[in-house]
Motif scaffolding. Structure first.
Motif, short mmCIF file in Angstrom:
data_model
loop_
_atom_site.label_atom_id
_atom_site.label_comp_id
_atom_site.label_asym_id
_atom_site.label_seq_id
_atom_site.Cartn_x
_atom_site.Cartn_y
_atom_site.Cartn_z
N GLU A 84 0.52 -0.19 -19.93
CA GLU A 84 0.07 0.84 -18.99
C GLU A 84 -1.20 0.39 -18.27
O GLU A 84 -1.33 0.58 -17.05
CB GLU A 84 -0.17 2.15 -19.72
CG GLU A 84 -0.56 3.29 -18.77
CD GLU A 84 -0.77 4.61 -19.49
OE1 GLU A 84 -0.62 5.66 -18.84
OE2 GLU A 84 -1.11 4.58 -20.69
N MET A 85 -2.14 -0.23 -19.00
CA MET A 85 -3.35 -0.73 -18.36
C MET A 85 -3.02 -1.83 -17.35
O MET A 85 -3.65 -1.94 -16.31
CB MET A 85 -4.34 -1.25 -19.42
CG MET A 85 -4.97 -0.19 -20.29
SD MET A 85 -6.13 -0.89 -21.48
CE MET A 85 -7.49 -1.43 -20.40
N TRP B 253 -0.13 -2.20 -15.58
CA TRP B 253 0.53 -1.67 -14.39
C TRP B 253 -0.41 -0.80 -13.56
O TRP B 253 -0.39 -0.87 -12.33
CB TRP B 253 1.76 -0.86 -14.77
CG TRP B 253 2.88 -1.69 -15.31
CD1 TRP B 253 3.39 -1.67 -16.58
CD2 TRP B 253 3.64 -2.69 -14.61
NE1 TRP B 253 4.42 -2.58 -16.71
CE2 TRP B 253 4.60 -3.21 -15.52
CE3 TRP B 253 3.62 -3.19 -13.30
CZ2 TRP B 253 5.51 -4.22 -15.16
CZ3 TRP B 253 4.52 -4.18 -12.95
CH2 TRP B 253 5.45 -4.68 -13.86
N LYS B 254 -1.24 -0.01 -14.20
CA LYS B 254 -2.04 0.96 -13.46
C LYS B 254 -3.42 0.44 -13.06
O LYS B 254 -4.03 0.97 -12.11
CB LYS B 254 -2.19 2.24 -14.29
CG LYS B 254 -0.90 3.01 -14.45
CD LYS B 254 -1.13 4.33 -15.17
CE LYS B 254 0.16 5.14 -15.28
NZ LYS B 254 -0.06 6.44 -15.97
N GLN B 255 -3.93 -0.57 -13.77
CA GLN B 255 -5.30 -1.01 -13.49
C GLN B 255 -5.39 -2.49 -13.11
O GLN B 255 -5.84 -2.83 -12.02
CB GLN B 255 -6.19 -0.73 -14.70
CG GLN B 255 -6.31 0.75 -15.05
CD GLN B 255 -7.20 0.99 -16.25
OE1 GLN B 255 -8.42 0.78 -16.21
NE2 GLN B 255 -6.60 1.42 -17.34
N ARG B 256 -4.99 -3.37 -14.02
CA ARG B 256 -5.23 -4.79 -13.78
C ARG B 256 -4.33 -5.35 -12.68
O ARG B 256 -4.81 -6.09 -11.80
CB ARG B 256 -5.03 -5.59 -15.07
CG ARG B 256 -5.34 -7.07 -14.91
CD ARG B 256 -6.76 -7.32 -14.48
NE ARG B 256 -7.07 -8.74 -14.37
CZ ARG B 256 -7.84 -9.27 -13.43
NH1 ARG B 256 -8.41 -8.49 -12.50
NH2 ARG B 256 -8.08 -10.56 -13.41
N ARG B 257 -3.05 -5.05 -12.69
CA ARG B 257 -2.17 -5.59 -11.65
C ARG B 257 -2.62 -5.18 -10.26
O ARG B 257 -2.67 -6.04 -9.35
CB ARG B 257 -0.72 -5.17 -11.91
CG ARG B 257 0.30 -5.97 -11.08
CD ARG B 257 1.73 -5.52 -11.37
NE ARG B 257 2.70 -6.46 -10.82
CZ ARG B 257 3.11 -6.51 -9.56
NH1 ARG B 257 2.60 -5.63 -8.69
NH2 ARG B 257 3.99 -7.40 -9.16
N PRO B 258 -2.96 -3.90 -10.02
CA PRO B 258 -3.46 -3.54 -8.69
C PRO B 258 -4.72 -4.30 -8.29
O PRO B 258 -4.89 -4.62 -7.10
CB PRO B 258 -3.73 -2.04 -8.80
CG PRO B 258 -2.79 -1.57 -9.87
CD PRO B 258 -2.75 -2.70 -10.86
N LEU C 205 2.70 -9.38 -23.07
CA LEU C 205 2.17 -8.02 -23.08
C LEU C 205 3.23 -7.02 -22.67
O LEU C 205 3.28 -5.89 -23.18
CB LEU C 205 0.96 -7.93 -22.14
CG LEU C 205 0.32 -6.55 -22.01
CD1 LEU C 205 -0.45 -6.19 -23.28
CD2 LEU C 205 -0.61 -6.50 -20.79
N LEU C 206 4.11 -7.42 -21.75
CA LEU C 206 5.12 -6.52 -21.21
C LEU C 206 6.44 -6.59 -21.98
O LEU C 206 7.46 -6.08 -21.52
CB LEU C 206 5.35 -6.84 -19.73
CG LEU C 206 4.12 -6.70 -18.83
CD1 LEU C 206 4.46 -7.03 -17.39
CD2 LEU C 206 3.52 -5.30 -18.92
N GLY C 207 6.41 -7.24 -23.15
CA GLY C 207 7.58 -7.24 -24.01
C GLY C 207 8.58 -8.33 -23.72
O GLY C 207 9.69 -8.32 -24.26
N ALA C 208 8.23 -9.29 -22.87
CA ALA C 208 9.10 -10.43 -22.56
C ALA C 208 8.60 -11.65 -23.33
O ALA C 208 7.56 -11.62 -24.00
CB ALA C 208 9.11 -10.70 -21.06
#
Length: 498
Positions: free
Chosen positions: A83-84, A86-91, A437-440
């Protein structure tokens, strides 16, 4: 009435203004002036005998050894959950990538309307296919002086039992094997052509009378069958044989691959023929935008499994393919071939091609702001690769957790050292933490890019959604195509039995 309409239309064109016709040098200077750059450092020479030759000494290759921490927010907080990310670091990464490296897409982009120009039954290898020639007309009503028509070809197996995965590839959009009319129709065409030629030049009648069997536009000679040349079949043939489809999309029909074309193509159309601003998109993002519009069409075609469309490219188009996968989440996978600087290669590496190679050369692939990092004298002082707030490991990470296959060849066969295969491997290693981190799964090695040792040539690291393989061929990804297909099939649930 008609005369009035023509005058009104001409007047409206004058109000729009004419497109700038800068040379590459003029456009480059214009961007330097916008940025307040007085001088740029020259890029290294690819000639190893030149005084300013590129560095190929590993002991000098990492002047900026610390990459931006991919899982640390700008406020210093560590990213510990998806969630961090997708909502914070990627942007945060996307913002820096767009502003400083590849450029922002305009807030308003014109609509693309696709039409099927040709539908033909053909063969790829010995397999019957349906081939479609597609034209994507970009709405230019806001600036009719520039016309953009995206050229794409879609080829799918004729006998498929349902929608098939498709690999979109940057390259010339040509039908694979246009079918010939039967001989009876060819004879009619020949007779009609003869009649037209005689009408244009009556003296040709005597020539045709002397050679009555001669056919104008006669059928081409039949192919000569024999032993297949050594090596794998063409990539397109491998895809079709495995039950995939493929699309070829022509980058030149989207945006010219030169600086003089920046006031034309899709960039020029949106800017109404005027030069770019500092943070506007360059050629790589323009090509990736065009690929996304091609995907818009594929989503409407019943022969295509639109949830499993990939993007592929080699060299400059490898850069474009990686940018496309990073910024367009609808693409499910990518085969990124020999992409080098501006692609998978770390900008911070001093090995082969450098940031300065682009700031003084193919700067038009990038945002104007990217030129700052090659400046030796400017209103802001000077900047270098170490000042770029992001690097290519983060570009690869933007693709996570989707299927991302990084491909290179070997210098001995023409995949030049200039591309910095090791620097690209380091970036792939460093990107792995986001996939996990994203399960891959990543490539299955330590994520310490500083100590990462490249695997032997022809050793694929293909157990995860992030993959690496350096083949023993040249500047192509063709030797890796069969590995890509098998790897992708496994992850999208097709297995090997179809």
């Amino acid at each position: 009435m008609f005369t009035y309409f023509r005058l009104a239309l001409a007047a409206s064109f004058l109000c729009l203004g004419t497109a700038q016709t800068f040379t590459a040098e003029q456009d480059h200077r214009n961007m330097m002036d916008q940025l307040g750059i007085k001088a740029l450092r020259p890029g290294p020479s690819g000639d190893e005998k030149a005084p300013n030759h590129a560095n190929y000494d590993e002991s000098l290759a990492n002047p900026y050894p610390n990459l931006p921490d991919i899982l640390t927010l700008k406020n210093g907080e560590k990213v510990s959950t998806s969630e961090m990310w997708w909502k914070q670091r990627r942007p945060e990464i996307v913002e820096d990538m767009e502003r400083e490296v590849y450029g922002r897409l305009p807030a308003k982009l014109p609509k693309v309307t696709w039409t099927v120009a040709v539908t033909d039954k053909e063969r790829v290898g010995f397999i019957p296919v349906i081939a479609k020639k597609l034209i994507g007309h970009v709405d230019n009503s806001a600036y009719p002086l520039i016309d953009v028509n995206i050229s794409m070809v879609l080829v799918t197996p004729e006998n498929a039992k349902g929608p098939v995965p498709v690999l979109m590839m940057f390259g010339r959009a040509a039908l694979p094997a246009p079918s010939q009319p039967p001989q009876e129709d060819l004879d009619k065409i020949s007779a009609a052509m003869k009649a037209l030629l005689v009408k244009e030049d009556p003296s040709l009648k005597a020539v045709f009378d002397r050679y009555p069997a001669y056919r104008v536009n006669a059928s081409e000679a039949l192919p000569v069958f024999g032993p297949r040349p050594p090596g794998d079949p063409p990539s397109t043939q491998q895809l079709i044989a495995d039950g995939w489809g493929y699309a070829m999309i022509d980058p030149a029909s989207i945006q010219a691959d030169n600086a003089a074309g920046l006031t034309r193509g899709i960039i020029g159309l949106v800017n109404q023929g005027q030069p770019r601003k500092q943070d506007q998109w360059g050629g790589l993002r323009a090509w990736s935008w065009g690929a996304a519009r091609g995907l818009d069409y594929l989503e409407t075609d019943g022969a295509v499994d639109a949830k499993h469309v990939g993007i592929e490219g080699v060299s400059r188009y490898g850069k474009a393919a990686l940018v496309t996968l990073a910024f367009e989440p609808r693409f499910a996978m990518g085969l990124i071939g020999s992409s080098g600087e501006g692609g998978a290669k770390l900008n911070r590496r001093n090995f082969g091609e450098a940031v300065e190679s682009l700031t003084g050369g193919e700067y038009y692939w990038m945002a104007g702001n990217f030129m700052k990092y090659g400046a030796s004298d400017a209103v802001f002082g000077s900047k270098n690769a170490g000042d770029i707030p992001v690097d290519s490991h983060e570009l690869i990470a933007l693709c996570a957790p989707r299927l991302t296959f990084i491909s290179y060849g070997v210098p001995e066969k023409g995949d030049s050292k200039w591309l910095d295969q090791k620097g690209s491997y380091m970036a792939t290693v460093a990107a792995g933490v986001v996939f996990k981190l994203l399960g891959a799964k990543d490539i299955g090695v330590s994520n310490d890019y500083r100590t990462a040792e490249m695997p032997p040539v022809n050793t694929g690291l293909l157990d995860g959604q992030l993959a690496w393989r350096q083949h023993d061929g040249g500047h192509t990804d063709a030797p890796n195509m069969k590995y890509f297909i098998e790897w992708a099939d496994k992850f999208i649930g097709r297995g090997r039995a179809r």
